[in-house]
Enzyme design. Sequence first.
Site, short mmCIF file in Angstrom:
data_model
loop_
_atom_site.label_atom_id
_atom_site.label_comp_id
_atom_site.label_asym_id
_atom_site.label_seq_id
_atom_site.Cartn_x
_atom_site.Cartn_y
_atom_site.Cartn_z
N HIS A 1 34.45 43.93 25.74
CA HIS A 1 34.13 43.49 24.91
C HIS A 1 35.09 42.30 23.89
O HIS A 1 35.18 41.15 23.90
CB HIS A 1 33.41 44.50 23.37
CG HIS A 1 32.83 43.56 22.30
ND1 HIS A 1 31.78 42.87 22.93
CD2 HIS A 1 32.82 43.38 20.92
CE1 HIS A 1 30.98 42.25 21.26
NE2 HIS A 1 32.59 42.80 20.55
N GLU B 1 29.95 42.92 30.95
CA GLU B 1 29.12 44.26 29.19
C GLU B 1 27.95 45.01 29.87
O GLU B 1 27.42 46.19 29.16
CB GLU B 1 29.45 43.31 28.68
CG GLU B 1 30.58 43.57 27.60
CD GLU B 1 30.31 42.65 25.88
OE1 GLU B 1 29.61 42.91 25.62
OE2 GLU B 1 31.28 41.75 26.19
N ASN C 1 54.96 50.95 50.72
CA ASN C 1 55.71 51.26 52.24
C ASN C 1 55.27 53.45 52.36
O ASN C 1 55.31 53.40 53.13
CB ASN C 1 57.21 51.00 51.83
CG ASN C 1 57.91 51.01 52.86
OD1 ASN C 1 56.99 50.22 53.99
ND2 ASN C 1 58.92 51.54 53.48
#
Lengths: 694, 153
Positions: A46, A68, A429
């Site tokens: 928000h 939202e 990795n």
Amino acid sequence: MDMNQYLSMFIDESNDHLQSLNESMMGLEANPEDLSIVQVIFRSAHTLKGMAATMGFEDLASLTHQMENVLDLVRNNKLRMQDFIFDTLFKSIDALESMVEDITAGGEGKADVSAIVSSLQAIVRGEVPTAGGAAAEVTAAAAGNATDAQVFLDEFQYSVLEQSLQEGHQVLYVDVAIRKDCQLKAVRAYMVFDLLERSGEVVKSFPSVQDIEQEKFDYGFSLYYITQKDASEIQKMILNLSEIDTVTAVALDQESLRQMGQESVAATAEAPAPAPAAEAAPAASNASPAASAHGKEENKAAPARAGGAPSPSRTIRVDIERLDVLMNLFSELLIDRVRLEQLASEVQNGDLTETVEHMGRVSGDLQNIVMKLRMVPVDTVFNRFPRMVRDLAKSLDKKVELIVTGAETELDRTVIDEIGDPLVHLLRNAVDHGIESIADRVAAGKPETGTVHLRAFHSGNHVFIEIEEDGRGIYPKKILGSAVKKGAITQEQANAMSDDEAYQLLFAPGFSTAEVISDVSGRGVGLDVVKAKISSLGGNVTIYSTPGKGTNFSVQLPLTLSIIAAMLIRLGSEKYAIPLSSIVETGIVKQSQIRTIHGNKMLEFRGSHIPLVSLSKIFSIPDYDESTEEETEIVVVRKGERLVALAVQDFIGQNEIVIKNLGKYLPDVQGISGATILGDGQVALIIDPNAFIK
Amino acid sequence: MAEDIKVIVFKLGTEEYGIEVEKVQTIERMMPITRVPKTYSFIKGVINLRGVVIPVIDLRGRFSIEEAEHTDQTRIIIVNVNEMEVGFIVDSANDVIDLNRDIIDTPPDVVGGIKAKYLDGVAKIGEDRLLIMLNLSEVLNKGEIVQLESLEG
């Protein structure tokens, strides 16, 4: 209104909110029933929406708005979190991140997020989005919805308006409708803005100024306006322009401002204030069930927001340069303090001495704070890794658990900013090439879930960051084999190489090519870049690997500036500091306990023999030699598993010290990692215990 | 006409030396110096200059002149060359003079036992005053120092 000055603030805060979104989403994924986490996510989304709308980043605002809507259903128990909702929300966050990155890079934060938006909308409608069909259908709705944003005031705008009210200015909510037959409505709108700007300031308009300029609005727009004039006066002024249909200007007080600021336009339309006709029109034309549904949700959401107002921020952002200035000024103050102390002791005036002592204590505390301001916990870098490892593991179809320790370890800001990328590389990795596939792990008799440890800790003048996994490990022979095949080294060289040297080959530039990857399980991808980056920071990377058991990449980083706890010791007339983090214990040994093995002095310590290092010899201390003493104080220090005892004369005590470097001119002094300034203004050197352990 | 430069004048033994004023940060009285082990013999150690740790060189040692006891007149001249901050211990420093670049001559091969490459030139002031202008980059040249040390050691 010129928003540029707020841009960096916006970027910083957006990144914070994105981080918090990521973290909370991870937390929610682990614990899907915890609605309090949803609340946190909702609030972040928000706030982000409000800020984005203020700054005119409409794409950002509309995407967060859709998020939202989904979150709102979840927190009201109308929707259960499921995998595809998580995935969609994570995708949304990624999209938001890339938009913010674009803004950071000077772009406008525009991105095509229609696919994500339609997925989100489908979720709100209770549909499980299928791959193609549904998306196409809702894209149209999304397009319509993009204009259906709301006049949300974020905290910043709200406080601007509130302050203006307190200072006695008028805050107006102005609603303008242009006549339907108007040909150049953008021009009319511009005239209105122009007129308004002459006698006040437009804080926020809806649609945004850019949209209005591009005629991306129907026949009306609304704005928040600060002025000295009366509402009626403004109303008349605007009406004087031609082709203006209606104008409503409402003066706001604190109470109505709060309501207006926190509710949607839809809500204000229902408010007793004269409903702006033109504003209602687009809303009506858009009145698909979904649209009206979310209108209601917004109303419901409003009280919750008012109640759970975001807690005020506990931190402020400060330019590093200002901190540097502060620090320099402070150093000057310290010198004066020492002088004052000297003078006071000469003058022998009770009151003066007392005052100077008090000042000494205060400035001591002040010093600590000033020095600590630049230190940032590595957490600021680590916090994005759980998400990254999650995604990576998912895409590779592996099970990986990331265990982070020492995230509170502090590093100088300048170092923190640089280490992110190399660590990302090493972590990728580890997950990609270190951890085996589930089948391989089971076959090797390991648990399905691979573990990656990410740890940070202080040691002496350095911070170590280790990435350790329990994967397949690296076989030095394979590295050497492919290096010979590639012609990087000769067979003779390979034969002579130790395992450590073989590992170092992984960091050699150009070592990472496709055929090598298949040979050495992909190790070496871009590791030369990692090595170069870390070296440029004055750090180092070491590999420890046990074939079949796992690999540990240990990154050693310097603290360009840091505060550590240290033990101060005396050697004759000289004082030295030993970092507490390296100290295992202190003790006293008798001369008779010291043995000589191969000409080296050794000492029995907890069942094993450890070397005894004579600091007085190494440092050629002029007025101390422990060999003449019956009993010797020792400090046992450690580097990894290995221990060494250092012979010292006296322990002075434990102290927090600020690490300073010895200046550019001095070459690296073996055994000394830096200097610190003691309370009396004297310089003491910091011993680097690592140098004594080979 | 070349422009005037301001020069800090200091003494080592009987010789007078000059350093351009822009390169000098401050001049300090003697202060406690912390010895740094395992470094060149002419590096006396480090000092705390208002919170910054700065290495201090004994210029006599650097120029292989016999070292002298420190007195009330002894000063540490803090210079800043090539972003390196270094302190020079000198016998005394108490003069600032204006010098016209024109009167600085290229140095003779040897002046007061110091190798010519440490010198920018020699200025003759008045009747019998010779001012030796130092070439700070050379004085601080570490590559050369390493050679010197290995010869001595």
